[in-house]
Design a protein around this motif. Structure first.
Motif, short mmCIF file in Angstrom:
data_model
loop_
_atom_site.label_atom_id
_atom_site.label_comp_id
_atom_site.label_asym_id
_atom_site.label_seq_id
_atom_site.Cartn_x
_atom_site.Cartn_y
_atom_site.Cartn_z
N HIS A 165 0.71 -1.35 0.02
CA HIS A 165 -0.14 0.02 0.01
C HIS A 165 0.73 1.13 0.02
CE1 HIS A 165 -3.37 -2.59 0.76
NE2 HIS A 165 -4.33 -1.54 0.55
N ALA A 166 2.09 1.15 0.13
CA ALA A 166 3.02 2.51 0.32
C ALA A 166 4.16 2.12 -0.53
CB ALA A 166 3.37 2.61 1.82
N PRO A 167 4.30 2.28 -1.88
CA PRO A 167 5.28 1.98 -2.54
C PRO A 167 6.63 2.69 -2.36
CG PRO A 167 3.34 2.27 -4.14
CD PRO A 167 3.01 2.84 -2.69
N GLY A 168 7.59 2.27 -2.30
CA GLY A 168 8.95 2.64 -2.07
C GLY A 168 9.15 2.57 -0.53
N VAL A 169 8.42 2.11 0.43
CA VAL A 169 8.95 1.80 1.80
C VAL A 169 9.68 0.90 1.86
CG1 VAL A 169 6.81 0.60 2.38
CG2 VAL A 169 7.70 1.98 4.06
N PRO A 170 10.77 0.82 2.73
CA PRO A 170 11.72 -0.25 3.20
C PRO A 170 10.71 -0.97 4.10
CG PRO A 170 12.31 1.92 4.35
CD PRO A 170 11.11 2.29 3.49
N THR A 171 11.24 -2.22 4.32
CA THR A 171 10.64 -3.20 4.92
C THR A 171 11.06 -3.05 6.54
OG1 THR A 171 12.55 -4.67 4.72
CG2 THR A 171 10.60 -5.13 3.16
N VAL A 172 11.90 -2.04 6.77
CA VAL A 172 12.32 -1.87 8.13
C VAL A 172 12.36 -0.44 8.36
CG1 VAL A 172 13.86 -2.20 10.24
CG2 VAL A 172 13.54 -3.99 8.45
N VAL A 173 11.78 0.27 9.20
CA VAL A 173 11.54 1.46 9.37
C VAL A 173 11.55 1.69 10.92
CG1 VAL A 173 9.96 2.27 7.40
CG2 VAL A 173 9.08 1.62 9.68
N ASP A 174 12.15 3.16 11.16
CA ASP A 174 12.26 3.46 12.70
C ASP A 174 10.93 3.55 13.46
OD1 ASP A 174 15.08 3.44 12.72
OD2 ASP A 174 15.20 5.72 12.27
N LEU A 175 11.05 3.45 14.74
CA LEU A 175 9.61 3.63 15.50
C LEU A 175 9.92 4.88 16.21
CD1 LEU A 175 7.06 2.02 16.26
CD2 LEU A 175 8.44 1.05 18.05
N HIS A 176 9.04 5.69 16.03
CA HIS A 176 9.47 7.16 16.90
C HIS A 176 8.13 7.03 17.97
CE1 HIS A 176 11.13 10.20 13.74
NE2 HIS A 176 11.61 8.99 13.72
N ASP A 177 8.70 6.40 19.12
CA ASP A 177 7.73 6.10 20.28
C ASP A 177 8.26 6.54 21.60
OD1 ASP A 177 9.95 4.36 20.39
OD2 ASP A 177 8.97 2.83 21.19
N HIS A 178 9.51 7.41 21.40
CA HIS A 178 10.05 8.19 22.77
C HIS A 178 10.11 9.73 22.52
CE1 HIS A 178 13.71 9.15 24.90
NE2 HIS A 178 13.20 8.51 25.78
N ASP A 179 9.52 10.17 23.80
CA ASP A 179 9.62 11.89 23.93
C ASP A 179 10.96 11.85 24.67
OD1 ASP A 179 9.49 14.48 24.50
OD2 ASP A 179 7.23 14.18 25.00
N PRO A 180 11.87 12.50 23.99
CA PRO A 180 13.19 13.02 24.58
C PRO A 180 12.97 13.71 25.79
CG PRO A 180 13.17 13.77 22.46
CD PRO A 180 11.95 12.73 22.40
N HIS A 181 11.89 14.74 25.47
CA HIS A 181 11.94 15.92 26.54
C HIS A 181 11.18 15.33 28.10
CE1 HIS A 181 13.11 18.72 23.56
NE2 HIS A 181 12.03 18.10 22.68
N SER A 182 10.31 14.50 28.06
CA SER A 182 9.98 13.91 29.30
C SER A 182 10.23 12.41 29.69
CB SER A 182 8.32 13.68 29.01
OG SER A 182 8.02 12.89 28.15
N GLY A 183 10.87 11.84 28.45
CA GLY A 183 11.55 10.39 28.87
C GLY A 183 10.38 9.36 28.65
N THR A 184 9.17 9.86 28.29
CA THR A 184 8.26 8.91 28.19
C THR A 184 8.02 7.93 27.12
OG1 THR A 184 6.69 10.39 27.13
CG2 THR A 184 6.48 10.11 29.82
N ARG A 185 7.57 6.81 26.97
CA ARG A 185 7.54 6.04 25.92
C ARG A 185 6.03 5.76 25.31
NH1 ARG A 185 11.47 3.49 23.28
NH2 ARG A 185 13.36 3.28 24.21
N TRP A 186 5.55 5.57 24.21
CA TRP A 186 4.39 5.20 23.87
C TRP A 186 4.25 3.88 23.45
CZ3 TRP A 186 1.91 3.54 19.57
CH2 TRP A 186 0.47 3.82 19.28
N PRO A 187 3.18 3.40 23.43
CA PRO A 187 1.92 3.69 24.24
C PRO A 187 2.19 3.76 25.57
CG PRO A 187 1.83 1.56 23.68
CD PRO A 187 3.07 1.62 23.13
N PRO A 188 1.47 4.66 26.20
CA PRO A 188 1.50 5.02 27.60
C PRO A 188 0.83 3.67 28.28
CG PRO A 188 -0.38 6.27 26.62
CD PRO A 188 0.45 5.61 25.57
N PRO A 189 1.45 3.50 29.66
CA PRO A 189 0.97 2.27 30.40
C PRO A 189 -0.31 2.44 30.85
CG PRO A 189 2.38 3.60 31.61
CD PRO A 189 2.19 4.32 30.22
#
Length: 189
Positions: A165-189
């Motif tokens: 569904h997304a031509p050109g996308v690599p099979t492995v991509v970074d996961l943006h799940d970390h807020d460097p300002h608060s140190g929290t991760r997504w999804p919240p607990p």
């Protein structure tokens, strides 16, 4: 590290299958989460992580990353009601074509605006792909979640349905799940 410690560590990093109760449509649009090998030595063992995420849709951005509340183009045939009802982690596949706006003033005083992808050596260039957290807006549409999410040392291995569904996308991509300002991760607990 002893051989036994290595096998124990490898077992904790190996993916577990997604819950079989999740419907087939959702499993078609999943990404398996793994530790990014570039940062594996820096990750803490006690970080709570998920094994899979559901990918709700896709957004293509030009020059800048999309803002929170940006509406996604959903993947066809995907019903996210079950994913949100079961509190499954739902993310967006984001494509950013990096460019810098350049205004050139001509000798006669007029100016022209253009875009360049390699103006400064320290800015990202080309196209980047990543998974970003999502939420539902007041109209029950899937949008990019608020926050300053950045790469947190994990990657998503995309399913064939997503890469189709997304031509050109690599099979492995970074996961943006970390807020460097608060140190929290997504999804919240």
């Amino acid at each position: 590290m002893t051989r036994e410690q290595h096998h124990t560590a490898a077992a904790t990093l190996s993916p577990r299958p997604m819950d079989p109760a999740v419907n087939a449509d959702l499993t078609r649009y999943c990404a398996r989460i793994r530790h990014d090998p570039r940062y594996e030595r820096d990750l803490l063992d006690n970080v709570r992580t998920v094994d899979h995420v559901v990918i709700a849709g896709y957004h293509a951005a030009f020059a800048v990353e999309p803002r929170p509340a940006t509406v996604l183009t959903p993947f066809s045939g995907l019903d996210l009601a079950q994913a949100y009802a079961e509190h499954l982690p739902v993310m967006a596949l984001v494509r950013v074509e990096h460019a810098t706006r350049v205004v050139i003033t001509n000798d006669d005083g007029t100016s022209r605006t253009g875009w360049q992808d390699d103006t400064f050596g320290f800015l990202p260039t080309g196209i980047s792909w990543y998974l970003a957290p999502t939420t539902l807006d007041h109209e029950r549409r899937c949008v990019i979640a608020g926050g300053r999410w950045r790469g947190g040392g994990r990657q998503g291995v995309l399913s064939r349905s997503v890469t189709t569904h997304a031509p050109g996308v690599p099979t492995v991509v970074d996961l943006h799940d970390h807020d460097p300002h608060s140190g929290t991760r997504w999804p919240p607990p």
